[in-house]
Design an enzyme around this catalytic site. Structure first.
Site, PDB file in Angstrom:
ATOM      1  N   ASP A   1      15.941  26.803 -69.965  1.00 44.41           N
ATOM      2  CA  ASP A   1      16.467  26.231 -71.196  1.00 44.41           C
ATOM      3  C   ASP A   1      16.966  24.817 -70.921  1.00 44.41           C
ATOM      4  O   ASP A   1      17.653  24.587 -69.924  1.00 44.41           O
ATOM      5  CB  ASP A   1      17.628  27.084 -71.715  1.00 44.41           C
ATOM      6  CG  ASP A   1      17.434  27.498 -73.160  1.00 44.41           C
ATOM      7  OD1 ASP A   1      17.348  26.593 -74.002  1.00 44.41           O
ATOM      8  OD2 ASP A   1      17.367  28.705 -73.436  1.00 44.41           O
TER       9      ASP A   1
ATOM     10  N   ASP B   1      16.461  23.209 -76.542  1.00 43.46           N
ATOM     11  CA  ASP B   1      17.370  23.658 -77.582  1.00 43.46           C
ATOM     12  C   ASP B   1      17.549  22.567 -78.643  1.00 43.46           C
ATOM     13  O   ASP B   1      17.815  21.406 -78.297  1.00 43.46           O
ATOM     14  CB  ASP B   1      18.717  23.986 -76.921  1.00 43.46           C
ATOM     15  CG  ASP B   1      19.687  24.664 -77.849  1.00 43.46           C
ATOM     16  OD1 ASP B   1      19.398  25.791 -78.274  1.00 43.46           O
ATOM     17  OD2 ASP B   1      20.752  24.076 -78.135  1.00 43.46           O
TER      18      ASP B   1
ATOM     19  N   HIS C   1      17.343  35.346 -78.913  1.00 42.83           N
ATOM     20  CA  HIS C   1      18.782  35.601 -78.764  1.00 42.83           C
ATOM     21  C   HIS C   1      19.574  35.246 -80.014  1.00 42.83           C
ATOM     22  O   HIS C   1      20.753  35.606 -80.113  1.00 42.83           O
ATOM     23  CB  HIS C   1      19.318  34.821 -77.558  1.00 42.83           C
ATOM     24  CG  HIS C   1      19.189  33.342 -77.730  1.00 42.83           C
ATOM     25  ND1 HIS C   1      17.964  32.698 -77.689  1.00 42.83           N
ATOM     26  CD2 HIS C   1      20.114  32.378 -77.985  1.00 42.83           C
ATOM     27  CE1 HIS C   1      18.161  31.404 -77.902  1.00 42.83           C
ATOM     28  NE2 HIS C   1      19.450  31.180 -78.082  1.00 42.83           N
ATOM     29  N   ASP C   2      18.962  34.526 -80.964  1.00 43.36           N
ATOM     30  CA  ASP C   2      19.648  34.135 -82.203  1.00 43.36           C
ATOM     31  C   ASP C   2      19.204  34.950 -83.411  1.00 43.36           C
ATOM     32  O   ASP C   2      19.733  34.750 -84.506  1.00 43.36           O
ATOM     33  CB  ASP C   2      19.369  32.649 -82.518  1.00 43.36           C
ATOM     34  CG  ASP C   2      20.114  31.705 -81.604  1.00 43.36           C
ATOM     35  OD1 ASP C   2      21.174  32.086 -81.080  1.00 43.36           O
ATOM     36  OD2 ASP C   2      19.634  30.569 -81.418  1.00 43.36           O
TER      37      ASP C   2
ATOM     38  N   GLU D   1      12.729  23.837 -79.777  1.00 47.30           N
ATOM     39  CA  GLU D   1      13.343  24.557 -80.900  1.00 47.30           C
ATOM     40  C   GLU D   1      13.653  23.522 -81.982  1.00 47.30           C
ATOM     41  O   GLU D   1      14.392  22.569 -81.738  1.00 47.30           O
ATOM     42  CB  GLU D   1      14.634  25.243 -80.451  1.00 47.30           C
ATOM     43  CG  GLU D   1      15.289  26.017 -81.576  1.00 47.30           C
ATOM     44  CD  GLU D   1      16.747  26.387 -81.313  1.00 47.30           C
ATOM     45  OE1 GLU D   1      17.187  27.412 -81.853  1.00 47.30           O
ATOM     46  OE2 GLU D   1      17.438  25.634 -80.587  1.00 47.30           O
TER      47      GLU D   1
END
Length: 560
Positions: A99, A200, A330-331, A257
């Site tokens: 990440d 991210d 994860h979100d 993302e």
């Protein structure tokens, strides 16, 4: 003609390390725990692991608030553990994607500690500082995690911007030194051998210069002020510079993302002549059950709308860009609870949803536990929840007079902790995740839903996903074929073809708990006997009129 690339032909598995496997009994998943489970992932057949952040962090937002980009968080292990993980993964032919969180840092990062000391500190301009306006914030932007996007700092009497938590100040990408620090850090990890980055909220790094007020001051997440910081004026310049300085020098997977991105913008980000990224994570399909007030404003699922969104992405990016394919991360809440039936037809609907996604064009991402058909959780008490977004939202809505039951209903459906309950390994205490007390409670259904049961049962979701992954490796039509939607207006059936040269796949899925009878359209004209590639039901002979059972999925292949 499409360029063939390893990352187009790969299947990625996301690990949220805190919840994956705890090797030392402290209740928190860790890097040695991941090493112990690599053979399980090798058995599943995935090619790449995307590892959510394991860097040094005070954990305000579970590791997405980084205080040191070049060190490993103590809870997860040491740099030596991380190096062993990479070595063990590469031994098994599995690549590692890390990440990259560079829209913001933690407020405990050394740069920010310096930045807040004085207005003339050399690090001051690493972040976005502004004086207040008439005793109030510099503008009316709101944070994604509730409240203002500005935090007053008494030391210098100014405000700093934080689009997320107040402990996550935004970096100032206008500052060349910031960009060079980021590129240098990326090279540090790439030279250690990582195989790519998931970036991210990377389309937030360029802000409109004068940071004007938003026309909709009480907007929802990524609305208030978002047009001034999403896909901003210098975003392509920054990503092309990153590509030139770093990415182009390595053979890696890059995925950005990008909330709020649409297909034409995604082509600008991922087109091969653009020299930016390989693919993006778009949000349109996972926002489908959100109302005008955002994710907590629940709306019924609409399959026709889902078909419209996914088909648009399939068609518009074909031979121009590249799709990422995902239901979960994860979100996001668990897909089988969201779009399937997580009770009577849990296994069958989980397989159907896997088929629907994995037969499309793009790189599929599997989130830990998806391959077991793990479900959403309903904790009785708010005290069992851990996510900062959920807790802030509850406080804000309760203060505004909303009743407890109504707020909890939206948490049960949409809360991020649905994805963060520990991985369910077996039927022992805490699902075999830890010998201690887990940092967040385990979903009580672990006695039934766990990896040990799934590995033993040849009809499990795990073995079905394993087959989906194998098929992608065996049939290039699944990777490179053209997508065409069938029965656009059917409210319960999602069906499409994939075509490459003289071969065609027919993908049929029933997204409902009722049988659906179909008459094949005239354009489906097999020249060879259709062969069934995969199905989650009893094998049905091919015919022009067919009935799909509840939650059934079938994929045929034939010549045309």
């Amino acid at each position: 003609m499409q360029t063939r690339k390893w990352w187009k032909e790969s299947v990625v598995y996301q690990i949220y390390p805190r919840s994956f496997y705890d090797s030392n009994g402290d209740g928190i998943g860790d890097i040695p725990g991941i090493i112990q489970k690599l053979d399980y992932l090798k058995e599943l057949g995935i090619d790449v692991i995307w590892l959510s952040p394991v860097y040094e962090s005070p954990n305000d937002d579970n590791g997405y608030d980084i205080s040191d980009y070049r060190n490993i968080m103590d809870e997860f292990g040491t740099m030596q553990d991380w190096e062993q993980l990479l070595e063990e993964m590469h031994k098994r032919g599995i690549k590692l994607v890390m990440d990259l969180v560079v829209n913001h840092t933690s407020d405990e990062h050394a740069w920010f500690v310096e930045s807040r000391k004085s207005k003339d500190n050399p690090y001051r301009d690493y972040y976005i500082w502004r004086p207040g306006k008439e005793g109030k914030e510099p503008n009316n932007w709101e944070s994604a995690f509730s409240g203002s996007a500005w935090q007053y700092d008494e030391t210098t009497g100014e405000y700093y911007l934080h689009i997320f938590s107040k402990k996550q100040p935004d970096l100032n990408w206008e500052n060349r030194n910031v960009r060079e620090e980021v590129y240098d850090m990326m090279k540090f990890w790439l030279d250690k051998g990582v195989d790519g980055f998931r970036m991210d909220v990377i389309n937030f790094i360029s802000k409109v210069e004068d940071l004007p007020d938003a026309p909709n001051p009480h907007g929802v997440m990524f609305v208030s002020g978002s047009k001034y910081f999403m896909n901003g004026p210098r975003i392509h310049e920054f990503l092309q510079e990153m590509n030139k300085e770093v990415l182009s020098k390595y053979d890696i997977l890059t995925v950005g993302e990008m909330p709020g991105v649409r297909p034409q913008q995604a082509i600008d980000y991922t087109g091969e002549d653009r020299n930016e990224l390989n693919m993006v994570f778009q949000f349109e399909h996972v926002d489908i059950d959100s109302g005008p007030e955002g994710k907590w404003d629940l709306r019924p699922f609409d399959l026709i709308r889902l078909k419209e969104i996914l088909s648009k992405w399939q068609e518009e990016l074909f031979e121009k860009g590249w799709n990422s394919l995902y239901w979960n991360n994860h979100d996001q809440p668990r897909i089988v609870s969201r779009l399937g039936d997580d009770k009577e037809y849990r296994v069958k609907s989980a397989k159907m949803l896997g088929t629907l996604l994995h037969m499309m064009q793009g790189t599929p991402y599997i989130y830990q536990g998806e391959e077991l058909g793990m479900t959403n959780v309903r904790f009785k008490s708010l005290e069992d929840y851990r996510d900062i977004e959920t807790l802030n939202m509850y406080k804000e809505k309760a203060e505004a007079g909303k009743n407890h039951e109504e707020i909890m209903r939206s948490i049960y459906v949409k809360g991020r902790d649905n994805a963060r309950t520990p991985m369910q390994w077996d039927a022992s205490e805490h699902a075999g995740f830890t010998a201690g007390s887990p940092w967040i409670k385990v979903n009580p259904n672990y006695m039934e839903i766990n990896a040990e049961n799934a590995l033993k049962d040849k009809d499990s979701v795990f073995h079905y996903y394993k087959k989906l992954i194998q098929l992608r490796k065996q049939h290039e039509i699944i990777v490179y074929g053209k997508y065409d939607l069938l029965w656009k207006e059917h409210p319960h059936v999602y069906a499409y073809t994939r075509t490459l040269d003289n071969k065609q796949l027919l993908v049929l899925t029933n997204v409902s708990g009722y049988p659906q009878t179909l008459q094949l359209p005239d354009e489906i004209q097999p020249k060879s006997e259709p062969e069934i590639l995969i199905s989650n039901d009893q094998h049905q002979p091919f015919s022009r009129e067919l009935t799909l059972n509840p939650w059934e999925a079938r994929v045929y292949q034939y010549s045309i």
